[in-house]
Design a protein around this motif. Structure first.
Motif, mmCIF file in Angstrom:
data_model
loop_
_atom_site.group_PDB
_atom_site.id
_atom_site.type_symbol
_atom_site.label_atom_id
_atom_site.label_comp_id
_atom_site.label_asym_id
_atom_site.label_seq_id
_atom_site.Cartn_x
_atom_site.Cartn_y
_atom_site.Cartn_z
ATOM 1 N N LEU A 168 0.800 -1.220 0.000
ATOM 2 C CA LEU A 168 0.000 0.000 0.000
ATOM 3 C C LEU A 168 0.837 1.277 0.000
ATOM 4 C CD1 LEU A 168 -2.875 -0.807 2.540
ATOM 5 C CD2 LEU A 168 -3.008 -0.693 0.050
ATOM 6 N N MET A 169 2.146 1.157 0.093
ATOM 7 C CA MET A 169 2.972 2.348 0.255
ATOM 8 C C MET A 169 2.842 3.314 -0.926
ATOM 9 S SD MET A 169 6.459 0.936 2.114
ATOM 10 C CE MET A 169 7.206 2.560 2.059
ATOM 11 N N ARG A 170 2.622 2.799 -2.122
ATOM 12 C CA ARG A 170 2.509 3.668 -3.297
ATOM 13 C C ARG A 170 1.045 3.970 -3.666
ATOM 14 N NH1 ARG A 170 5.581 1.743 -8.347
ATOM 15 N NH2 ARG A 170 4.878 3.827 -9.006
ATOM 16 N N THR A 171 0.118 3.422 -2.883
ATOM 17 C CA THR A 171 -1.297 3.623 -3.209
ATOM 18 C C THR A 171 -1.705 5.101 -3.189
ATOM 19 O OG1 THR A 171 -1.923 1.405 -2.513
ATOM 20 C CG2 THR A 171 -3.655 3.077 -2.511
ATOM 21 N N PRO A 172 -1.326 5.887 -2.200
ATOM 22 C CA PRO A 172 -1.698 7.308 -2.241
ATOM 23 C C PRO A 172 -1.236 8.011 -3.516
ATOM 24 C CG PRO A 172 -0.985 6.734 -0.039
ATOM 25 C CD PRO A 172 -0.669 5.556 -0.910
ATOM 26 N N SER A 173 -0.029 7.711 -3.954
ATOM 27 C CA SER A 173 0.487 8.321 -5.177
ATOM 28 C C SER A 173 -0.281 7.842 -6.403
ATOM 29 C CB SER A 173 1.980 7.992 -5.334
ATOM 30 O OG SER A 173 2.482 8.502 -6.542
ATOM 31 N N ARG A 174 -0.599 6.559 -6.432
ATOM 32 C CA ARG A 174 -1.347 6.011 -7.573
ATOM 33 C C ARG A 174 -2.750 6.615 -7.652
ATOM 34 N NH1 ARG A 174 0.975 0.584 -5.766
ATOM 35 N NH2 ARG A 174 2.642 0.108 -7.269
#
Length: 204
Positions: free
Chosen positions: A30-36
């Motif tokens: 989930l670490m890149r989910t906000p950016s995606r």
């Protein structure tokens, strides 16, 4: 003036949302989910603050009387928007028709007008009305008809889950708001040719 897209706030909000549903935004998956999500929202909501009437006017050309025709229809223009009630997508096709006045509009411009109005939090009913108004005002057309047929993920993936249902809305202006003319235009939209290549006319 519409404030610019604030990527930092969107990413922070997505992180809070993940915490709110009980998940861990710091786990690797989930670490890149906000950016995606911010990337997706940049595209989904790029129409906020866009002047669709101006887009219409930029795509118009003057036409002589004999070149105008009585009715122009562009069928099966695919679109996507986001339901403002649940922030879930709705996806469908639009059929756009207008009765020309003194000007014609580039056929690709019609789809750009639709995309500009669809790329913001929307209701399908309002989307059709705003597209019709933008074309009518920007083109000074004698009549405009917008038929939208869309599938809403807030209906197909939640609640009663009516997975096969679609919603059809009609917005009309001017001469195409008159019952006889509107019925004729809708019949032409529903018709399909039988000649060579007819199966590909939606892609033309």
């Amino acid at each position: 003036m519409t404030p610019p897209f604030d990527r930092v706030r969107v990413e922070a909000a997505v992180r809070e949302l993940l915490l709110g549903i009980g998940d861990d935004p710091d786990r690797p998956e989930l670490m890149r989910t906000p950016s995606r999500v911010a990337d997706a929202y940049t595209e989904f909501f790029r129409g906020i603050g866009t002047d669709a009437v101006a887009i219409t006017r930029q795509g118009t050309v003057h036409a002589e009387d004999g070149d105008r025709g009585q009715l122009v229809i562009v069928r099966d223009v695919r679109f996507r928007s986001v339901c403002e009630h649940h922030l879930l997508p709705f996806i469908g096709v639009a059929h756009l028709a207008y009765a020309p006045g003194a000007e014609l509009i580039g056929l690709g411009t019609l789809s750009r007008v639709l995309d500009a109005v669809a790329s913001r939090p929307q209701l399908q009913e309002r989307l059709g009305e705003q597209v019709a108004e933008s074309i009518a005002d920007g083109l000074d057309a004698q009549g405009v008809l917008v038929v939208l047929d869309a599938q809403h993920q807030c209906v197909t993936t939640r609640g009663e889950r009516q997975s096969g249902s679609t919603t059809v809305t009609v917005a009309a202006r001017g001469t195409l708001a008159e019952p006889a003319a509107r019925s004729e235009a809708i019949a032409l939209i529903a018709a399909r040719g039988s000649g060579p290549g007819a199966e590909h006319e939606a892609d033309a």
